[in-house]
Design a protein around this motif. Structure first.
Motif, short mmCIF file in Angstrom:
data_model
loop_
_atom_site.label_atom_id
_atom_site.label_comp_id
_atom_site.label_asym_id
_atom_site.label_seq_id
_atom_site.Cartn_x
_atom_site.Cartn_y
_atom_site.Cartn_z
N THR A 1 -2.05 -3.13 9.07
CA THR A 1 -1.15 -2.40 8.18
C THR A 1 0.08 -2.00 8.98
OG1 THR A 1 -3.04 -1.52 6.97
CG2 THR A 1 -0.91 -0.47 6.57
N ARG B 1 4.31 7.39 2.32
CA ARG B 1 5.15 6.22 2.60
C ARG B 1 4.44 4.96 2.14
NH1 ARG B 1 4.41 6.17 9.18
NH2 ARG B 1 2.20 6.55 9.11
N ARG B 2 5.24 3.90 2.09
CA ARG B 2 4.73 2.61 1.65
C ARG B 2 4.55 1.70 2.84
NH1 ARG B 2 8.98 1.05 -2.87
NH2 ARG B 2 7.87 -0.90 -2.68
N VAL C 1 0.85 -1.18 0.00
CA VAL C 1 0.00 0.00 0.00
C VAL C 1 0.89 1.23 0.00
CG1 VAL C 1 -2.03 -1.07 1.05
CG2 VAL C 1 -0.24 -0.16 2.52
N ASP C 2 0.34 2.32 -0.47
CA ASP C 2 1.07 3.58 -0.56
C ASP C 2 0.08 4.70 -0.26
OD1 ASP C 2 2.33 5.96 -1.47
OD2 ASP C 2 3.57 4.80 -2.85
N ASN C 3 0.38 5.53 0.74
CA ASN C 3 -0.54 6.61 1.08
C ASN C 3 -0.06 7.96 0.56
OD1 ASN C 3 1.49 7.41 2.83
ND2 ASN C 3 0.30 7.11 4.70
N GLY C 4 0.91 7.93 -0.35
CA GLY C 4 1.44 9.17 -0.92
C GLY C 4 2.64 9.69 -0.16
N TRP D 1 3.44 0.50 8.29
CA TRP D 1 3.99 1.51 7.40
C TRP D 1 5.50 1.62 7.57
CZ3 TRP D 1 0.90 3.21 3.76
CH2 TRP D 1 -0.47 3.22 3.98
N ARG E 1 -0.25 -4.26 3.86
CA ARG E 1 -1.58 -4.49 4.45
C ARG E 1 -1.89 -5.97 4.30
NH1 ARG E 1 -5.09 -0.25 2.73
NH2 ARG E 1 -4.22 0.71 4.57
N GLU F 1 -1.83 -0.13 12.13
CA GLU F 1 -3.29 -0.05 12.01
C GLU F 1 -3.85 -1.45 12.20
OE1 GLU F 1 -4.26 1.71 8.23
OE2 GLU F 1 -2.95 3.44 8.59
#
Length: 139
Positions: free
Chosen positions: A135, A75-76, A70-73, A137, A79, A119
């Motif tokens: 998740t 950091r990667r 996953v990537d939240n913009g 990060w 999940r 998470e």
């Protein structure tokens, strides 16, 4: 990118045996390395995944683990969604209590697994199974 890791597409692993629990651990480690989690964070995530995969097998009667990048913009991360069609968790508050374990796992219980990830979300109910999403990060 590490060979065998498909960015953005979850990789599903059936959990039907002890060998499958080991396969989940290996898959989680591979994806954690690919997203460049630190060794400490890799270990935390693999430990949590091992506990949750074992719970899926023992208490849920088997199920699946879906592992994805996953990537939240910013950091990667990694999940993992553990799902089973078992009886569900009757007393979720008790199951999430520190130190509570019914034995057979690593002794972490759900609360220990929750502390190892960034998470943690659980959806469970009588006769509708359990779905746990975790998740971790990159730092």
């Amino acid at each position: 990118m590490t060979a065998g890791v498909d960015r953005g597409h979850p990789q599903a692993q059936a959990i039907r045996s002890d060998e499958d629990v080991v396969r989940v651990r290996q898959l989680v480690r591979t994806v954690a390395v690919a997203v460049r989690l630190s060794l400490v964070d890799q270990t935390k995530l693999v430990t949590a995944a091992s506990e949750l995969a074992r719970n899926t097998l023992v208490y849920g009667g088997g199920g699946t683990a879906e592992v994805s990048m996953v990537d939240n913009g910013l950091r990667r991360g990694v999940r993992i969604v553990f799902a089973d069609d078992g009886p569900g968790i009757a007393d979720l508050d008790l199951a999430l209590t520190d130190g509570y374990t019914t034995g057979g796992g690593l002794g972490l219980g759900l609360s220990g697994a929750r502390r190892l990830v960034d998470e943690f979300d659980i959806d469970t109910g009588p006769e509708r199974g359990t779905r746990i999403t975790v998740t971790k990060w990159s730092r």
